[in-house]
Design an enzyme around this catalytic site. Structure first.
Site, PDB file in Angstrom:
ATOM      1  N   LYS A  21       0.645  -0.817  -0.695  1.00  0.00           N
ATOM      2  CA  LYS A  21      -0.016   0.431   0.143  1.00  0.00           C
ATOM      3  C   LYS A  21       1.009   0.921   0.199  1.00  0.00           C
ATOM      4  CE  LYS A  21      -4.663   0.724   0.038  1.00  0.00           C
ATOM      5  NZ  LYS A  21      -5.366  -0.756   0.088  1.00  0.00           N
TER       6      LYS A  21
ATOM      7  N   ASP B  16      -6.651   4.248  -4.858  1.00  0.00           N
ATOM      8  CA  ASP B  16      -7.698   3.650  -3.826  1.00  0.00           C
ATOM      9  C   ASP B  16      -8.200   5.248  -3.671  1.00  0.00           C
ATOM     10  OD1 ASP B  16      -7.366   1.223  -1.813  1.00  0.00           O
ATOM     11  OD2 ASP B  16      -7.535   4.005  -0.392  1.00  0.00           O
TER      12      ASP B  16
HETATM   13  N1  GLU Z   1      -7.247  -0.031  -3.546  1.00  0.00           N
HETATM   14  C1  GLU Z   1      -7.509  -1.396  -3.643  1.00  0.00           C
HETATM   15  C2  GLU Z   1      -6.868  -2.347  -2.420  1.00  0.00           C
HETATM   16  O1  GLU Z   1      -7.833  -2.041  -1.802  1.00  0.00           O
HETATM   17  C3  GLU Z   1      -7.345  -2.229  -5.466  1.00  0.00           C
HETATM   18  C4  GLU Z   1      -6.088  -2.103  -5.395  1.00  0.00           C
HETATM   19  C5  GLU Z   1      -5.318  -2.856  -6.765  1.00  0.00           C
HETATM   20  O2  GLU Z   1      -6.652  -3.037  -7.070  1.00  0.00           O
HETATM   21  O3  GLU Z   1      -3.989  -3.173  -6.259  1.00  0.00           O
HETATM   22  O4  GLU Z   1      -8.155  -3.802  -2.743  1.00  0.00           O
END
Ligand code: GLU
Length: 429
Positions: free
Chosen positions: A118, A158
């Site tokens: 993240k 996100d």
């Molecule tokens: N931000 C999204 C999540 O929390 C997607 C993450 C992604 O596609 O890598 O799952």
């Protein structure tokens, strides 16, 4: 609608942040149910790599503002690290690390060959111009350049970021290596290698999970099914839209300013048009005002928290009246609240399952990009359905056989797979 986890420090003391420790607690309890090797637990209790970056941006008034940013890779046993980038005023190292850990668990749960990561920048994107956001994204990308890449770590959208942000990220990365590298991010615009179905994938995954849950609970999904949704960003909007197409009545939605309630159903398209003009739900004429707290406590069949973490706590869990709680957001329910909801008989579809549609279609986008062969939207949605329903049913069977709530069951199913992979690979040196 800021999270209820109070924490002032941007970096120091991250291991003691209540969000981080609550993910650890859930992992520990779920681990006990599958006799998880304690060495595996110890390894997973800390992120693999953490990068702090300061990001200077020349603002439109000519001044330089320096933003705090992070990229955390929690685990890469199953494959390259994968997870979104968040732009929000509350971003800190603890939250980013907790969210990275949830990504590891999510990706393992739904069987993706990906690790967990993240990233985030502590900023308020709503108060920044397009030029400032572009500068912020490009400088952040060059600061985290050494960590990311299509075989190393693949960011995605996100909260506070979108397809345009990913396009700037991909362009900056590609400029630095000297050739186009679409696989460095997912959630890109279609024209530069994005996947059909990615923009609505998280909301669609939430709905696919609800369809599976409703079947198991013998609940008909029709116009008598009342739904309340906290958060009207990408996840909230598409969950609402797709559930309305299924035939449910969306009686309440909200954003950071508060919400709107209409027992006959909120007109989503009119609301979207209103938000495009006014940038807020507040003042929308098609319903009555409800606060975010009141929205969570409405008498509805389905509640979807699709905003920030820490919204359902021991303070309000007892007042939650829904039959199905589908967690579109990451970490919206504290561990204390989870116990209360389980004892009240609320059926929770936990975050790592409920919102897995986003990263599942991110994985499809990455695969399509690597093969330079792009699928139809129907193919994407069918493959998404297969992955979501398979994961849902594995978690549900575990929940029935162990009489364990869905959150711990989901983590246990994820850990069963991940721990085997970790033990096969072993601990270096
Ligand atoms: N931000 C999204 C999540 O929390 C997607 C993450 C992604 O596609 O890598 O799952």
């Amino acid at each position: 609608m800021s999270g209820s986890y109070e924490f002032d420090d941007v970096i120091v003391g991250w291991e003691n942040h209540p969000f981080y420790t609550s993910v650890l607690q859930v992992m520990e309890k779920a681990g006990r149910a599958i006799q998880l090797d304690p060495n595996v637990y110890n390894r997973l209790s800390k992120p693999k790599r953490v990068l702090y970056v300061s990001v200077p941006v020349r603002m439109d008034d000519g001044s330089i503002q320096v933003f705090d940013g992070f990229r955390v890779q929690h685990n890469t046993t199953l494959g390259p690290a994968k997870g979104g980038i968040r732009y929000h005023v509350d971003v800190n190292l603890a939250e980013t690390s907790a969210l990275a850990m949830l990504m590891t668990l999510k990706n393992s749960l739904v069987g993706l060959p990906l690790g967990g990561a993240k990233g985030g920048i502590r900023c308020d994107p709503n108060k920044m111009s397009r030029r400032e956001k572009q500068a912020l994204t490009r400088r952040y990308t060059s600061e985290i350049f050494m960590l990311i890449g299509p075989d190393k770590d693949i960011p995605a959208p996100d909260i506070g970021t979108d397809a345009q942000t990913m396009a700037w990220l991909m362009d900056t990365y590609s400029s630095q290596v000297g050739h186009v590298v679409p696989g460095v991010v997912t959630g890109k615009p279609i024209e530069i290698g994005g996947s059909l179905g990615r923009v609505d994938a998280t909301g669609r995954g939430v709905v696919y999970n609800i369809i599976e849950a409703a079947k198991r609970l013998r609940l008909d999904l029709n116009d008598k099914t009342r739904v309340a949704i906290q958060g009207f960003g990408n996840v909230g909007y598409y969950s609402a839209k797709i559930l309305a197409n299924v035939g449910c009545t969306i009686v309440a939605v909200s954003d950071v300013s508060g919400g709107i309630y209409n027992s006959k159903g909120v007109n989503l398209e009119e609301l979207r048009t209103y938000i495009a003009q006014h940038r807020t739900v507040k003042g929308f004429p098609g319903g009555d005002f409800v606060s975010n707290d009141e929205l969570l406590e409405l008498d509805v069949d389905i509640l979807i928290p699709a905003a920030l973490s820490g919204q359902i706590t021991e303070k309000n869990a007892d007042k939650i009246k829904c039959k199905i709680l589908a967690e579109g957001a990451n970490g919206p329910t504290t561990s204390e609240a989870n116990e209360i909801l389980f004892s009240k008989g609320v059926f929770t579809i936990p975050d790592i399952l409920a919102n897995s549609g986003g990263v599942i279609v991110s994985y499809f986008e990455w695969v399509q990009g690597l093969q330079n062969f792009f699928w139809s939207e129907k193919d994407v949605n069918n493959k998404l359905w297969e992955k979501v329903s398979h994961a849902f049913n594995r978690v549900y069977e575990f929940h029935l056989s162990k009489k364990m709530d869905m959150r711990h069951s989901a983590i246990a199913v994820s850990l069963e797979h991940l721990s085997k992979a970790m033990l096969y690979r072993g601990f270096f040196p």
